[in-house]
Design a protein around this motif. Structure first.
Motif, PDB file in Angstrom:
ATOM      1  N   TYR B 334       0.783  -1.358   0.111  1.00 14.33           N
ATOM      2  CA  TYR B 334       0.080  -0.108  -0.083  1.00 14.33           C
ATOM      3  C   TYR B 334       0.872   1.356  -0.032  1.00 14.33           C
ATOM      4  CZ  TYR B 334       0.879  -0.565   5.006  1.00 14.33           C
ATOM      5  OH  TYR B 334       1.529  -0.825   6.280  1.00 14.33           O
ATOM      6  N   PRO B 335       0.359   2.544  -0.300  1.00 14.53           N
ATOM      7  CA  PRO B 335       1.159   3.382  -0.495  1.00 14.53           C
ATOM      8  C   PRO B 335       2.260   3.971   0.795  1.00 14.53           C
ATOM      9  CG  PRO B 335      -1.021   4.235  -1.162  1.00 14.53           C
ATOM     10  CD  PRO B 335      -0.890   2.920  -0.597  1.00 14.53           C
ATOM     11  N   TRP B 336       3.312   3.908   0.638  1.00 14.25           N
ATOM     12  CA  TRP B 336       4.305   4.076   1.945  1.00 14.25           C
ATOM     13  C   TRP B 336       5.664   4.911   1.430  1.00 14.25           C
ATOM     14  CZ3 TRP B 336       3.631   3.482   6.814  1.00 14.25           C
ATOM     15  CH2 TRP B 336       4.867   3.660   7.689  1.00 14.25           C
ATOM     16  N   SER B 337       5.938   5.769   2.300  1.00 12.45           N
ATOM     17  CA  SER B 337       7.227   6.466   2.070  1.00 12.45           C
ATOM     18  C   SER B 337       7.838   6.531   3.350  1.00 12.45           C
ATOM     19  CB  SER B 337       7.087   7.780   1.208  1.00 12.45           C
ATOM     20  OG  SER B 337       8.517   8.540   1.578  1.00 12.45           O
ATOM     21  N   PRO B 338       9.037   6.030   3.500  1.00 15.50           N
ATOM     22  CA  PRO B 338       9.983   6.188   4.699  1.00 15.50           C
ATOM     23  C   PRO B 338      10.277   7.616   5.063  1.00 15.50           C
ATOM     24  CG  PRO B 338      11.291   5.261   3.261  1.00 15.50           C
ATOM     25  CD  PRO B 338      10.022   5.488   2.507  1.00 15.50           C
ATOM     26  N   ARG B 339      10.079   8.546   3.923  1.00 14.96           N
ATOM     27  CA  ARG B 339      10.299   9.971   4.194  1.00 14.96           C
ATOM     28  C   ARG B 339       9.388  10.826   4.642  1.00 14.96           C
ATOM     29  NH1 ARG B 339      13.178   8.660  -0.290  1.00 14.96           N
ATOM     30  NH2 ARG B 339      11.163   9.010  -1.446  1.00 14.96           N
ATOM     31  N   TRP B 340       7.851  10.261   4.993  1.00 12.39           N
ATOM     32  CA  TRP B 340       6.943  10.885   5.395  1.00 12.39           C
ATOM     33  C   TRP B 340       7.265  11.281   7.175  1.00 12.39           C
ATOM     34  CZ3 TRP B 340       2.785   6.917   3.323  1.00 12.39           C
ATOM     35  CH2 TRP B 340       2.505   7.362   1.870  1.00 12.39           C
ATOM     36  N   GLU B 341       6.521  12.170   7.512  1.00 17.66           N
ATOM     37  CA  GLU B 341       6.538  12.294   8.999  1.00 17.66           C
ATOM     38  C   GLU B 341       5.768  11.269   9.596  1.00 17.66           C
ATOM     39  OE1 GLU B 341       7.605  14.750  11.111  1.00 17.66           O
ATOM     40  OE2 GLU B 341       8.908  15.294   9.341  1.00 17.66           O
ATOM     41  N   THR B 342       5.869  10.821  11.013  1.00 16.61           N
ATOM     42  CA  THR B 342       5.314   9.770  11.612  1.00 16.61           C
ATOM     43  C   THR B 342       3.793   9.921  11.425  1.00 16.61           C
ATOM     44  OG1 THR B 342       7.149   9.946  13.294  1.00 16.61           O
ATOM     45  CG2 THR B 342       5.330   8.374  13.586  1.00 16.61           C
ATOM     46  N   SER B 343       3.407  11.120  11.680  1.00 16.78           N
ATOM     47  CA  SER B 343       2.070  11.631  11.904  1.00 16.78           C
ATOM     48  C   SER B 343       1.282  11.275  10.703  1.00 16.78           C
ATOM     49  CB  SER B 343       1.525  12.756  12.345  1.00 16.78           C
ATOM     50  OG  SER B 343       2.152  13.706  11.311  1.00 16.78           O
ATOM     51  N   GLU B 344       1.953  11.636   9.459  1.00 15.47           N
ATOM     52  CA  GLU B 344       1.440  11.221   8.185  1.00 15.47           C
ATOM     53  C   GLU B 344       1.498   9.868   7.753  1.00 15.47           C
ATOM     54  OE1 GLU B 344       3.638  13.353   4.916  1.00 15.47           O
ATOM     55  OE2 GLU B 344       2.076  12.637   3.623  1.00 15.47           O
ATOM     56  N   MET B 345       2.552   8.990   8.155  1.00 19.02           N
ATOM     57  CA  MET B 345       2.545   7.606   8.269  1.00 19.02           C
ATOM     58  C   MET B 345       1.244   7.019   8.774  1.00 19.02           C
ATOM     59  SD  MET B 345       6.303   6.562   8.987  1.00 19.02           S
ATOM     60  CE  MET B 345       7.642   6.921   8.134  1.00 19.02           C
ATOM     61  N   ALA B 346       0.863   7.415   9.937  1.00 18.86           N
ATOM     62  CA  ALA B 346      -0.466   7.046  10.682  1.00 18.86           C
ATOM     63  C   ALA B 346      -1.600   7.562   9.981  1.00 18.86           C
ATOM     64  CB  ALA B 346      -0.550   7.410  11.948  1.00 18.86           C
TER      65      ALA B 346
END
Lengths: 312, 372
Positions: B334-346
Motif C-alpha cells: 500500500y502507499p508508503w514512504s519512509p520520508r513521511w513524518e510519523t503522523s503522516e504515516m499514521a
C-alpha cells in the motif's frame, strides 16, 4: 603394579546366565565384584580342532616378546543394589590365589552401552589401588602384579523388546592410556569346541576343610594332641554338624547291606531312601519358609523406600 | 514438562534447574530404569555448548532417590573423564544431598565447566601453528568456548564461539524480560591445517545470537566484513565489533521510532487492544466502519520505517465453519514512504484501512455465502 593388556576374557555360560538373571530380576540398577583368575597362556595351542584354531591368538609375533598373553577367567561374582558401596573392605586379605578380585560390573536398565561418570571413577579407583592387585597364575619368569582392571557393563535396550533383552560389553581399563579397551567375552560351554579348556581347568573348590580325622589308638597321635580348648570346641561343633547330616545313616547300619543280613537288602535301601526324601522335604520346607520371610522383608523395605522417596 | 510420575525429590531438582540455570537447559527425553517402568528416573539433558548442543543422560534411581545420580556423556566424548584424577578432591557428587534441590544444577554446571576445559585442552594439543597463534590472541576473551569436531568421513575442525561486544545487551533494551543473558557470538571454524599446505585456508565465519534477541536485532541481516587472505582474528574482530556496535545502537534507536509510530496511531484508531511495549513490534486495534467491526493487527518489521508495517484484518462478526474468526491475507503493499513524518504515516495508514475494510467486508460475506 603392571599395566599389561589382557588378551581375552572368559566366562562360563552358567556364570554369565546367573549374572544376567540377577540383573533382570533386580528392581533397580545393581553392581558388584567379579572374581576369577588370570593365567598366562602359553603361545598358540596346537589343537587339531579347527574351531579353536580360528579363535586362537591373533599375531603373537607382532606383540612384544616380553609381554605375556593374559587370559582372564571370571568364575564368580557378588552383586548388590548400586546405591550401596562395593564391599571392598570385606575381601579376604591376602587374596586367595584361586579367586582374586579381577574387576567389577555395573548393570543398569535402558541406558547406553558405554561407561558412565560413575563407572569410570570406580574403575579408575580399583585399577589404581595397589592393595587390591594380585599375581596371575603361572607367572614364572617375571613376577607380574595386576590390578582389578576389568569392567563388565550390562544394560538393556532403551525400548523393551521381546527377543533382544540384554546387552553387555567387557572392557579392560588401561591406566597408562586412561582408556577403556573393549575386550571380547568368550563364553565357555561344554562341547567339542571347548575341549581346549579341559587342559586349563583348575579345581578350586571353596568347600571348607573340616577336620574329621579318624580316631586312632596311635600313641604318636596321642602325643601330638596339644589342642587348645577353642579348637577342641570347634572340632566338636563341626563333628556335631556332620553327625546331624549323617543321622540315620550310621556306618553300622550300612553294614546291614552286606553279609548275612543282606536278605532284607531291598527293604533296608527303601527305608534309607524314604528317610532321605523326608529329610529333603524338611529342607525344602525350611527354604520355602525362609524365602517367604525374605520376600516379606523385601516388600516391607520397598514400602519404606517409597515413603522416603515421598511416593506413597 | 515435569510430570507427576517423577519421584518428588528428583522433580524438585529438575524444577530448580529449569528455573535457575544461567542458560537454557532442556530435557529431551525421559524414561524409566525400574523393572516395572512406572517411575521416570532417566533423563536426557540438552545443554548448549560452543553454539552447539551436547546431550548427557542423567541416570537417577527412582527406588533410591537419595543416591546421587550418574551421568553418561555423549558417544564422541569417551575420553572425557571428570572426577577421575585426584582421589580425595571434593566435587558435586561427593557431598550430594538429594533433599537440597540445587545440587543437580550445581553438578551440571560443574561438569560443563570441566567439559569446557577438556575441549580446550584437546584444541590446545592440535599441532597447527596458525591455530596456536589465533588461540593465544583470543583466549583472553571472557566466555570463549572451543571444541574439536572430527568424524570418520569429516576432516578435523576446530570450532570457536567467540563472544562479541563487552556491553550488557539485556540493559540496552528498557523493560526487557529476558531471563538469560543475551549475547552475540562469532562462530569461527578452522580446518586443521595439513603440514604440506602453504597458505592456510580462510576460516568459516557466522554470526550467531541467542534466540530471544531476534525480536529486536537480527544477526542474519548484518553482513560480515570480508576476510582477507593472511588475516588473523586479532585484526578482524575489532572491525566486526565496531560494526555491530553501530548496528545495535541503530536497533535501539529504531525501537523509539516504532514506539512513536504506535503512539501516532492511537489518536486515529483509539486505544490499542494489545501492544508490544518492549520491542514495539506488534499492535492491534479494534475498528468499526458503519456496523462492521473488525480488528487490525500491525506487525512492524525490524527495518521499519524503511519497510512498511504488515497488516492483517480480522473480522469480529464473521466466522468460518470451525468458528474461527475470518482473517485477511497479509497486506503489505500500500502507499508508503519512509520520508513521511510519523503522523503522516499514521494518517495514510488510516485512510488506506478505511477503504481496505470495505474490501475485507465483501471478502467475509463471500466466504459466509460459500459456507451456506
Amino acid at each position: 603394579m603392571d599395566d599389561v593388556p589382557v588378551h581375552k576374557i572368559q566366562i562360563s555360560g552358567p556364570t554369565l546366565a546367573s549374572l544376567l538373571h540377577r540383573f533382570s530380576s533386580s528392581p533397580g540398577a545393581l553392581h558388584g565384584l567379579l572374581f576369577g583368575h588370570v593365567s598366562i597362556s602359553t603361545s598358540s595351542s596346537l589343537s587339531d580342532d579347527p574351531s579353536s584354531a580360528s579363535s586362537s591368538v591373533p599375531q603373537p609375533s607382532s606383540t612384544d616378546a616380553t609381554t605375556p598373553l593374559l587370559t582372564a577367567t571370571i568364575t564368580s561374582f557378588l552383586s548388590l543394589p548400586s546405591h550401596l558401596p562395593l564391599p571392598l573392605q570385606s575381601l579376604p586379605n591376602p587374596p586367595s590365589s584361586s579367586a582374586s578380585l579381577i574387576g567389577w560390573f555395573s548393570g543398569r536398565r535402558r541406558t547406553p552401552l558405554r561407561p558412565s561418570l560413575n563407572d569410570s571413577t570406580t574403575t579408575h579407583t580399583l585399577s589404581s589401588s595397589t592393595s587390591l592387585s594380585f599375581t596371575p597364575k603361572y607367572s614364572t619368569n617375571q613376577p607380574l602384579s595386576l590390578p582389578p582392571s576389568l569392567f563388565l557393563l550390562l544394560t538393556s535396550p532403551l525400548q523393551d523388546q521381546l527377543i533382544h533383552t540384554h546387552e553387555y560389553k567387557a572392557f579392560q581399563y588401561r591406566i597408562s592410556t586412561d582408556s577403556f579397551d573393549p575386550k571380547s567375552l568368550d563364553i565357555i560351554n561344554i562341547g567339542p569346541s571347548f575341549r581346549s579348556h579341559y587342559d586349563s581347568f583348575s579345581p578350586n573348590s571353596s568347600f571348607p576343610l573340616i577336620p574329621c580325622e579318624l580316631r586312632s589308638s596311635n600313641a604318636m597321635a596321642e602325643d601330638e594332641k596339644r589342642e587348645t580348648l577353642g579348637t577342641l570346641k570347634k572340632g566338636l561343633k563341626d563333628q556335631k554338624e556332620l553327625n546331624m547330616w549323617a543321622e540315620g545313616f550310621e556306618i553300622g547300619r550300612l553294614n546291614r547291606l552286606m553279609g548275612s543280613e543282606s536278605a532284607s537288602y531291598t527293604a533296608e535301601v527303601e527305608d534309607l531312601y524314604s528317610k532321605m526324601l523326608a529329610k529333603l522335604d524338611g529342607l525344602t520346607r525350611l527354604v520355602e519358609k525362609s524365602s517367604a520371610k525374605v520376600l516379606e522383608q523385601e516388600h516391607h523395605n520397598m514400602k519404606l523406600r517409597l515413603k522416603v522417596a515421598g511416593l506413597e | 514438562m515435569v510430570s507427576d510420575k517423577i519421584p518428588p525429590l528428583i522433580s524438585a531438582q529438575l524444577n530448580y534447574l529449569f528455573a535457575h540455570s544461567p542458560f537454557s537447559i532442556k530435557v529431551e527425553q525421559m524414561w524409566s530404569g525400574c523393572k516395572n517402568a512406572t517411575l521416570l528416573d532417566h533423563f536426557t539433558f540438552v545443554i548448549p555448548f560452543c553454539l552447539e548442543y551436547i546431550r548427557w543422560d542423567v541416570i537417577y534411581n527412582a527406588l533410591y532417590p537419595l543416591a546421587p545420580p550418574d551421568v553418561i556423556f555423549g558417544p564422541e566424548d569417551e575420553h572425557f573423564r571428570p572426577y577421575v584424577s585426584g582421589g580425595d578432591s571434593k566435587n558435586a557428587l561427593t557431598d550430594w544431598n538429594s533433599r537440597d534441590p540445587s545440587h543437580l544444577l550445581a553438578l551440571i554446571l560443574e561438569l560443563r565447566d570441566l567439559y569446557r576445559d577438556y575441549q580446550m585442552k584437546r584444541v590446545g594439543e592440535v599441532n597447527d601453528e596458525r591455530l596456536k597463534f589465533e588461540i593465544s590472541t583470543m583466549l583472553s576473551r571472557e566466555g570463549i568456548e572451543m571444541c574439536m569436531t572430527s568424524g570418520l568421513d569429516k576432516p578435523e575442525e576446530v570450532k570457536f564461539a567467540v563472544p562479541l561486544l563487552g556491553m550488557d545487551l539485556n540493559k540496552m533494551v528498557v523493560g526487557s524480560t529476558w531471563r538469560h543473558q543475551q549475547k552475540i557470538y562469532l562462530q569461527v571454524i578452522y580446518p586443521v591445517g595439513r603440514k604440506y599446505s602453504t597458505t592456510p585456508s580462510a576460516p568459516r565465519l557466522k554470526l550467531v545470537s541467542s534466540p530471544e534477541l531476534k525480536s529486536w536485532f537480527s544477526v542474519e541481516d548484518s553482513r560480515l566484513p570480508s576476510w582477507v587472505d593472511g588475516m588473523c582474528m586479532a585484526e578482524y574482530l575489532p572491525n566486526l565489533e565496531e560494526m555491530l556496535e553501530n548496528q545495535i545502537k541503530d536497533a535501539v534507536a529504531l525501537i523509539e521510532v516504532r514506539r512513536k509510530f504506535i503512539t501516532a496511531l492511537a489518536p486515529l484508531f483509539g486505544r490499542p487492544i494489545e501492544a508490544d511495549p518492549v520491542f514495539c513490534r506488534k499492535v492491534s486495534f479494534l475498528c468499526a466502519s458503519g456496523t462492521f467491526t473488525f480488528l487490525v493487527h500491525f506487525s512492524l518489521p525490524l527495518q521499519f520505517p524503511k519497510q512498511q508495517p504488515a497488516l492483517v484484518l480480522q473480522s469480529s462478526q464473521h466466522f468460518n465453519y470451525q468458528n474461527v474468526p475470518i482473517k485477511s491475507n497479509l497486506v503489505n503493499e500500500y502507499p508508503w514512504s519512509p520520508r513521511w513524518e510519523t503522523s503522516e504515516m499514521a494518517e495514510r495508514n488510516f485512510d488506506f484501512l478505511a477503504e481496505e475494510c470495505l474490501n475485507f467486508k465483501r471478502y467475509c460475506s463471500e466466504i459466509m455465502l460459500q459456507q451456506r
